[in-house]
Design a protein around this motif. Structure first.
Motif, PDB file in Angstrom:
ATOM      1  N   GLU A 272       2.014   5.657   1.423  1.00 47.77           N
ATOM      2  CA  GLU A 272       2.736   4.427   1.735  1.00 47.77           C
ATOM      3  C   GLU A 272       3.517   4.522   3.039  1.00 47.77           C
ATOM      4  O   GLU A 272       3.986   3.508   3.553  1.00 47.77           O
ATOM      5  CB  GLU A 272       3.699   4.078   0.590  1.00 47.77           C
ATOM      6  CG  GLU A 272       2.994   3.573  -0.652  1.00 47.77           C
ATOM      7  CD  GLU A 272       3.948   3.043  -1.699  1.00 47.77           C
ATOM      8  OE1 GLU A 272       3.840   1.858  -2.059  1.00 47.77           O
ATOM      9  OE2 GLU A 272       4.821   3.810  -2.157  1.00 47.77           O
ATOM     10  N   TRP A 337     -13.725  -1.936   0.516  1.00 46.36           N
ATOM     11  CA  TRP A 337     -12.611  -2.569   1.238  1.00 46.36           C
ATOM     12  C   TRP A 337     -12.424  -4.021   0.796  1.00 46.36           C
ATOM     13  O   TRP A 337     -11.306  -4.453   0.523  1.00 46.36           O
ATOM     14  CB  TRP A 337     -12.889  -2.542   2.744  1.00 46.36           C
ATOM     15  CG  TRP A 337     -12.664  -1.221   3.395  1.00 46.36           C
ATOM     16  CD1 TRP A 337     -12.005  -0.139   2.876  1.00 46.36           C
ATOM     17  CD2 TRP A 337     -13.104  -0.823   4.704  1.00 46.36           C
ATOM     18  NE1 TRP A 337     -12.009   0.901   3.777  1.00 46.36           N
ATOM     19  CE2 TRP A 337     -12.665   0.511   4.896  1.00 46.36           C
ATOM     20  CE3 TRP A 337     -13.816  -1.464   5.712  1.00 46.36           C
ATOM     21  CZ2 TRP A 337     -12.929   1.199   6.088  1.00 46.36           C
ATOM     22  CZ3 TRP A 337     -14.077  -0.784   6.886  1.00 46.36           C
ATOM     23  CH2 TRP A 337     -13.631   0.537   7.064  1.00 46.36           C
ATOM     24  N   THR A 339     -13.210  -5.563  -1.888  1.00 48.07           N
ATOM     25  CA  THR A 339     -12.765  -5.758  -3.277  1.00 48.07           C
ATOM     26  C   THR A 339     -11.467  -5.027  -3.579  1.00 48.07           C
ATOM     27  O   THR A 339     -11.014  -5.036  -4.728  1.00 48.07           O
ATOM     28  CB  THR A 339     -13.857  -5.266  -4.250  1.00 48.07           C
ATOM     29  OG1 THR A 339     -14.118  -3.874  -4.008  1.00 48.07           O
ATOM     30  CG2 THR A 339     -15.143  -6.078  -4.079  1.00 48.07           C
ATOM     31  N   VAL A 340     -10.873  -4.412  -2.560  1.00 48.99           N
ATOM     32  CA  VAL A 340      -9.640  -3.624  -2.736  1.00 48.99           C
ATOM     33  C   VAL A 340      -9.818  -2.680  -3.929  1.00 48.99           C
ATOM     34  O   VAL A 340      -9.068  -2.705  -4.908  1.00 48.99           O
ATOM     35  CB  VAL A 340      -8.399  -4.525  -2.930  1.00 48.99           C
ATOM     36  CG1 VAL A 340      -7.120  -3.706  -2.804  1.00 48.99           C
ATOM     37  CG2 VAL A 340      -8.395  -5.667  -1.922  1.00 48.99           C
ATOM     38  N   VAL A 342      -9.317   0.365  -4.236  1.00 49.39           N
ATOM     39  CA  VAL A 342      -8.192   1.276  -4.436  1.00 49.39           C
ATOM     40  C   VAL A 342      -6.913   0.527  -4.101  1.00 49.39           C
ATOM     41  O   VAL A 342      -6.733   0.061  -2.975  1.00 49.39           O
ATOM     42  CB  VAL A 342      -8.319   2.530  -3.547  1.00 49.39           C
ATOM     43  CG1 VAL A 342      -7.044   3.360  -3.608  1.00 49.39           C
ATOM     44  CG2 VAL A 342      -9.508   3.370  -3.982  1.00 49.39           C
ATOM     45  N   ASP A 343      -6.037   0.401  -5.087  1.00 54.59           N
ATOM     46  CA  ASP A 343      -4.729  -0.212  -4.868  1.00 54.59           C
ATOM     47  C   ASP A 343      -3.800   0.871  -4.331  1.00 54.59           C
ATOM     48  O   ASP A 343      -3.485   1.836  -5.034  1.00 54.59           O
ATOM     49  CB  ASP A 343      -4.195  -0.778  -6.188  1.00 54.59           C
ATOM     50  CG  ASP A 343      -2.930  -1.613  -5.985  1.00 54.59           C
ATOM     51  OD1 ASP A 343      -2.229  -1.401  -4.965  1.00 54.59           O
ATOM     52  OD2 ASP A 343      -2.616  -2.448  -6.852  1.00 54.59           O
ATOM     53  N   LEU A 344      -3.395   0.730  -3.094  1.00 63.19           N
ATOM     54  CA  LEU A 344      -2.610   1.758  -2.428  1.00 63.19           C
ATOM     55  C   LEU A 344      -1.345   2.119  -3.191  1.00 63.19           C
ATOM     56  O   LEU A 344      -0.995   3.302  -3.312  1.00 63.19           O
ATOM     57  CB  LEU A 344      -2.246   1.292  -1.010  1.00 63.19           C
ATOM     58  CG  LEU A 344      -1.181   2.108  -0.277  1.00 63.19           C
ATOM     59  CD1 LEU A 344      -1.673   3.520  -0.027  1.00 63.19           C
ATOM     60  CD2 LEU A 344      -0.806   1.423   1.027  1.00 63.19           C
ATOM     61  N   ARG A 345      -0.656   1.138  -3.720  1.00 60.20           N
ATOM     62  CA  ARG A 345       0.670   1.401  -4.306  1.00 60.20           C
ATOM     63  C   ARG A 345       0.634   2.368  -5.480  1.00 60.20           C
ATOM     64  O   ARG A 345       1.361   3.366  -5.473  1.00 60.20           O
ATOM     65  CB  ARG A 345       1.327   0.072  -4.701  1.00 60.20           C
ATOM     66  CG  ARG A 345       1.743  -0.767  -3.493  1.00 60.20           C
ATOM     67  CD  ARG A 345       2.091  -2.184  -3.892  1.00 60.20           C
ATOM     68  NE  ARG A 345       0.918  -2.877  -4.427  1.00 60.20           N
ATOM     69  CZ  ARG A 345       0.918  -4.135  -4.837  1.00 60.20           C
ATOM     70  NH1 ARG A 345       2.030  -4.852  -4.801  1.00 60.20           N
ATOM     71  NH2 ARG A 345      -0.182  -4.698  -5.306  1.00 60.20           N
ATOM     72  N   PRO A 346      -0.177   2.141  -6.510  1.00 59.60           N
ATOM     73  CA  PRO A 346      -0.185   3.120  -7.611  1.00 59.60           C
ATOM     74  C   PRO A 346      -0.755   4.481  -7.210  1.00 59.60           C
ATOM     75  O   PRO A 346      -0.318   5.506  -7.725  1.00 59.60           O
ATOM     76  CB  PRO A 346      -1.040   2.447  -8.686  1.00 59.60           C
ATOM     77  CG  PRO A 346      -1.834   1.404  -7.986  1.00 59.60           C
ATOM     78  CD  PRO A 346      -0.992   0.948  -6.844  1.00 59.60           C
TER      79      PRO A 346
END
Length: 444
Positions: A272, A337, A339-340, A342-346
């Motif tokens: 992050e 990319w 479909t996102v 990987v959710d960066l935050r978790p």
């Protein structure tokens, strides 16, 4: 003079070219002794300083090596040195491997949908010889993501991973004997690559904010033609270049506009910490983003951007080799990319919680550890070999710091990917025991 091969030339550049031609054609064999400078100068009817300049050029290019009064010889073509990746430990049965540097499999996205879509696309429009090397949609998406992170404008290319990109960029501008400033401790594969290309390594010490400005300035003064910096999730220390450090490094680079700057942003998608790019400060620059940490090491793809001259050279040379990176992989990455996947935050939170907890647990035992971003923690130790061996005995396999060091003090790397929160105190306690082995006693 030499038997069988005649060195020619009146100027230093001509003499150096003649020696290089002899080495290339086999007229000068590896290990062959060259004439003393004064002897060669007399034979060519030139000033000895001219021959001295030619020999100096040849040394800098890695063609010859000089051993004082024993003279100058054609450099031996040594076999490839043992890779630093071979410096590893075997995981004991029932033990835990925190040495690999691999991502947490539970945080990687499933690939079957992306690969199935890529296969379906290929059935309709297979990539053929003569087609574009990069998918236009992938290039647009990559450029948009780079724009969002403040990366200067530039064309986009695709390579088979970050190391492939870095090798191609170095080869586009540097010659054997040129010097490259690298982080110390730093990525072991990179520390192997630079000398394998015939380039000289100049180490730069790092702290939690990345390369120290005074270290980069020193390396540039000592002749570094290129500088390689990891922006985030530095391997092995977890350093991340912050805003203040980036400003300081840009000030250093501004004084050397001819230097080549290569940024490795492999942490994109798993950290992050914001990106603070150095690109654009010098005339020649490149930023490389691999998808290995976010999507898995087997998805061999990295995007890079930079100045137009460098990207043109990289793409032109790539056409003479593999030509392009598989459009199947390009389509798969583009789908991930879009479909996102990987959710960066978790993902960043998961690595961060384990990393921060391990640093804190080690600190509670009086052990200093570093790990500001990414999935690794670096622990300085006084006796690297002893600590690694004692941790193995207690069931923990850690990465020896010698895989990552040039001149920096001993240490070990711990990868948090396989750890649960319950594992962390056990590892910290084992580490404390490894640093304080039982007092030696004499038994009669």
């Amino acid at each position: 003079m030499l038997e069988g091969y005649r060195i020619e030339g009146r100027r230093a550049a001509e003499i150096a070219a003649s020696v290089e031609r002899g080495v290339r054609t086999g007229g000068l064999a590896p290990g062959q002794l060259l004439p003393p400078m004064r002897e060669l100068a007399a034979g060519l009817s030139v000033n000895a300083n001219t021959v001295a300049a030619a020999y100096r050029t040849l040394r800098e290019r890695g063609v010859i090596e000089t051993a004082g009064r024993r003279g100058s010889r054609v450099r031996e073509m040594r076999s490839t040195p043992t890779s630093r990746e071979s410096i590893r430990v075997d995981v004991p049965e029932g033990g835990t491997d925190v040495s690999s540097g691999n991502p947490d499999l539970a945080l990687l996205p499933p690939l079957h949908e992306a690969l199935a879509l890529a296969a379906s696309n290929a059935a309709r429009r297979s990539a053929l010889y003569g087609g574009p090397a990069i998918d236009e949609r992938l290039a647009r998406t990559a450029r948009r993501m780079l724009d969002e992170d403040g990366v200067p404008d530039g064309p986009v290319a695709v390579t088979s991973g970050a190391l492939d990109a870095i090798e191609r960029v170095l080869a586009a501008h540097l010659h054997p004997g040129d010097a490259v400033a690298v982080e110390d401790p730093g990525w072991g594969s990179l520390l192997d690559l630079v000398p394998a290309l015939g380039l000289r390594v100049l180490p730069m010490a790092v702290d939690d904010d990345g390369p120290l400005p005074r270290e980069m300035a020193r390396a540039l003064r000592e002749g570094a033609q290129a500088v390689i910096v990891t922006d985030r999730a530095q391997n092995p220390t977890g350093a991340a270049v912050g805003a203040d450090r980036a400003r300081e490094l840009r000030e250093v680079l501004a004084g050397r506009p001819e230097a080549l700057v290569i940024e490795d942003d492999h942490g994109h998608g798993i950290v992050e910490q914001p990106l603070h790019p150095l690109g654009g400060t010098t005339e020649r620059w490149v930023l490389v983003r691999s998808v290995a940490k976010a999507y898995g090491p087997d998805l061999r793809l990295a995007v890079l951007t930079g100045d137009a001259v460098t990207l043109d050279r990289v793409r032109a040379r790539q056409l003479l080799g593999p030509g392009w990176v598989s459009h199947l992989l390009q389509d798969a990455v583009l789908h991930l990319w879009d479909t996102v996947a990987v959710d960066l935050r978790p993902v960043a939170r998961s690595y961060g919680q384990r990393r921060d907890a391990l640093v804190k647990a080690l600190g509670a035992h009086g052990i200093t550890a570093h790990g500001r971003s990414g999935m690794n923690v670096w622990v300085p130790v006084p006796d690297e070999t002893g600590v690694v061996a004692r941790l193995l005995q207690s069931g923990w396999a850690v990465a020896p710091g010698s895989r990552f060091r040039l001149k920096s003090p001993p240490g070990v790397r711990l990868t948090v990917s396989p750890l649960t929160m319950d594992d962390i105190e056990a590892l910290a306690s084992a580490f404390a025991d490894a640093l304080s082995p039982a007092e030696a006693r004499r038994y009669d």
